[in-house]
Scaffold this active site. Structure first.
Site, PDB file in Angstrom:
ATOM      1  N   HIS A   1      -7.918  -0.605   6.668  1.00 46.87           N
ATOM      2  CA  HIS A   1      -8.295  -1.896   7.259  1.00 46.87           C
ATOM      3  C   HIS A   1      -8.940  -2.781   6.196  1.00 46.87           C
ATOM      4  O   HIS A   1      -9.788  -2.308   5.431  1.00 46.87           O
ATOM      5  CB  HIS A   1      -9.257  -1.684   8.430  1.00 46.87           C
ATOM      6  CG  HIS A   1      -9.591  -2.950   9.134  1.00 46.87           C
ATOM      7  ND1 HIS A   1      -8.720  -3.562  10.021  1.00 46.87           N
ATOM      8  CD2 HIS A   1     -10.664  -3.783   9.040  1.00 46.87           C
ATOM      9  CE1 HIS A   1      -9.258  -4.688  10.451  1.00 46.87           C
ATOM     10  NE2 HIS A   1     -10.438  -4.843   9.866  1.00 46.87           N
TER      11      HIS A   1
ATOM     12  N   ASN B   1       0.822  -1.219   0.000  1.00 48.38           N
ATOM     13  CA  ASN B   1       0.000   0.000   0.000  1.00 48.38           C
ATOM     14  C   ASN B   1       0.850   1.260   0.000  1.00 48.38           C
ATOM     15  O   ASN B   1       0.502   2.245  -0.651  1.00 48.38           O
ATOM     16  CB  ASN B   1      -0.976  -0.016   1.180  1.00 48.38           C
ATOM     17  CG  ASN B   1      -2.125  -0.963   0.914  1.00 48.38           C
ATOM     18  OD1 ASN B   1      -3.041  -0.629   0.161  1.00 48.38           O
ATOM     19  ND2 ASN B   1      -2.054  -2.159   1.485  1.00 48.38           N
TER      20      ASN B   1
END
Ligand code: GAR
Length: 191
Positions: free
Chosen positions: A111, A13
């Site tokens: 998340h 990410n």
């Protein structure tokens, strides 16, 4: 907007954020520093690849939370980087009030589930074992309640016949890589 990324793992990410920055898709945001609580984490290798300082910060003495001396070291490091936004991209530690208050309203987390479903560890596996049809990923502000802060954005991912835990994991990671840079760019434009 000066962005500091905290991560514990491979950093896919963080790589997506840095690639967005390179292609001009990160708005007015600029990644100024990467910190990891794991000395051998893949995320630290991104520093050299993208020309961003990246370093290990010792999180001791605790294993799963950031408190005490480790918290003090992280607060000092993030302060020195003059962060306007702290992005938790796979940072696998619970943040405590010392750090949260030092950067109040400036910390966001990624998340791998549609919160408030499946908070905590292994959000993808939790959803898979529960046999839901739809899961996804969430970007939210960080508050003392783990995975409980106000939601900034989400992407839904369908679990289809033929999916495996591995294929679901890949789909969620792809959704994360698309979502997180967009949220950061949007925050940078709205400051
Ligand atoms: C991501 O899937 C992120 O959602 C998850 O860790 C992974 C990091 O991957 N975070 C959590 O589970 C936080 N509770 P990466 O290191 O490849 O970016």
């Amino acid at each position: 907007m000066r962005v500091v990324i905290l991560g514990s793992g491979r950093g896919s990410n963080a790589a997506a954020i840095l690639a967005a920055q390179q292609s001009g898709a990160l708005g007015r945001a600029r990644v100024v520093q990467i910190f990891s609580d794991q000395p051998a984490a893949g995320i630290l290798a991104l520093g050299a690849r993208f020309g961003v300082p990246a370093s290990f910060v010792d999180p001791a003495p605790f294993k799963t939370k950031l408190e005490g001396e480790g918290e003090t070291r992280f607060i000092a490091a993030v302060r020195d980087a003059q962060a306007d936004l702290v992005v938790l991209a796979g940072f696998m530690r619970v943040l405590k009030p010392g750090f949260l208050n030092a950067f109040a309203g400036k910390i966001i987390n990624l998340h791998p589930s549609l919160l408030p479903s499946f908070p905590g560890l292994d959000g993808i596996g939790q959803a898979w074992r529960r046999r839901v049809k739809i899961t996804g990923c969430t970007v939210h502000y960080v508050t003392p309640e783990v995975d409980g802060g106000p939601i900034l954005d989400q992407t839904a991912v369908c679990i289809e016949a033929g999916d495996t835990l591995e294929s679901l994991t890949e789909k969620i990671h792809a959704a994360e890589h698309a979502l997180l840079p967009v949220v950061i760019a949007r925050l940078s434009e709205s400051r």
